[in-house]
Design an enzyme around this catalytic site. Structure first.
Site, short mmCIF file in Angstrom:
data_model
loop_
_atom_site.label_atom_id
_atom_site.label_comp_id
_atom_site.label_asym_id
_atom_site.label_seq_id
_atom_site.Cartn_x
_atom_site.Cartn_y
_atom_site.Cartn_z
N TYR A 176 -1.95 -0.94 10.34
CA TYR A 176 -1.97 -1.18 8.76
C TYR A 176 -0.66 -0.62 8.19
O TYR A 176 -0.11 -1.24 7.52
CB TYR A 176 -3.41 -0.64 8.08
CG TYR A 176 -3.37 -0.82 6.86
CD1 TYR A 176 -3.87 -1.99 6.32
CD2 TYR A 176 -3.07 0.32 5.87
CE1 TYR A 176 -3.93 -2.16 5.09
CE2 TYR A 176 -3.41 0.21 4.85
CZ TYR A 176 -3.71 -0.90 4.00
OH TYR A 176 -3.72 -1.16 2.64
N SER B 34 0.95 -1.02 0.01
CA SER B 34 0.11 -0.17 -0.01
C SER B 34 0.86 1.23 -0.05
O SER B 34 2.00 1.28 0.44
CB SER B 34 -1.09 0.02 1.26
OG SER B 34 -1.43 1.34 1.50
#
Length: 264
Positions: free
Chosen positions: A167, A151
């Site tokens: 995350y 990401s």
């Protein structure tokens, strides 16, 4: 060696691929891309009904697809998924580690339960599956493509859009894991790369989009739009095919230019 055509370089006919988290969203988009390029594809996910729905969609598009129910955060499921993929295809040419989860909370309120949930799937499970596919299929065959879906959150923290320290940390680990494995497994003819999606409408991202507002999300993206159902196909096929055969240890942001901006 005579140079091949572009079409030949991107052709995946005769190759096999395993996509985790492949029943919806980005995983299903990538399964379509691999199948449309000629690969036989196995998709895995936790929910059998969602897997079957995705498989029907893929088969309708003429794609050879198999399914396996698995929770990649569980060691036993990882071993069973590896067995299923090798039983279905004999070997795995392309592994797309896409399964992942997130949890939003300020760092000072981030619970141990949340931390473990994110790390167990995004890092531990990814490592275990990659180790098994590498050890049992790619290393013996001296060939393979591993594509880890990280990401743009791997590159730092967030203030405006979300607070998800677990995350971001997990995706940073995925990025470093990618580079370490590229260095270590290159001698086996295995390419290891990562893709960093920005904001794509998905089950994982929709809560954040609704909370912040779609217009505010787009305002933080130079191209002024979120990702769509096509935007991962090109980067994925580059890394999965012979078109990207001399690329390893690479991280490709697919974020509309968001990671190019220095916050003011």
């Amino acid at each position: 060696m005579k140079a091949r055509t572009v079409q030949a370089l991107f052709d995946l006919s005769g190759r096999t691929a395993l996509v985790t988290g492949g029943s919806r969203g980005l995983g299903l988009q990538m399964a379509h891309a691999l199948g449309e390029a000629g690969a036989s594809v196995m998709i895995s996910a936790r929910k059998a009904d969602e897997l079957e729905k995705a498989a029907v969609e893929l088969r309708t598009g003429g794609i050879d697809v198999a399914t396996s129910v698995a929770d990649v955060s569980r060691h036993a499921d990882v071993m069973a998924l590896t067995d299923a993929a090798l039983q279905a295809f004999g070997h795995v040419d392309i592994l797309v580690n896409n399964a992942g989860t997130t949890w939003g909370a300020p760092a000072e309120e981030f619970s141990l339960e949340a931390w473990d949930k994110v790390m167990n799937l995004n890092v531990r499970g990814l490592f275990l599956l990659t180790r098994e596919i590498g050890k049992r299929s790619m290393i013996p065959r001296r060939s393979g493509r591993i594509i880890n879906i990280a990401s743009v959150a791997a590159l730092g923290g967030n203030i405006k859009l979300m607070q998800a320290v677990g995350y971001n940390t997990s995706k940073g680990a995925v990025l470093t894991f990618t580079r370490c494995l590229a260095a270590e497994w290159g001698r086996y003819g295995i390419n290891v790369n990562a893709i960093g999606p920005g904001v794509f409408p998905s089950k994982m991202a929709n809560g954040m989009i609704e909370q912040v507002g779609a217009e505010n999300v787009r305002d933080n993206i130079p191209l002024n739009r979120m990702g769509d159902d096509e935007d991962l196909k090109g980067p994925l096929l580059l890394l999965a095919s012979d078109a990207g055969k001399h690329m390893s240890g690479v991280f490709i942001p697919v974020d509309g230019g968001a990671s190019a901006v220095i916050a003011g």
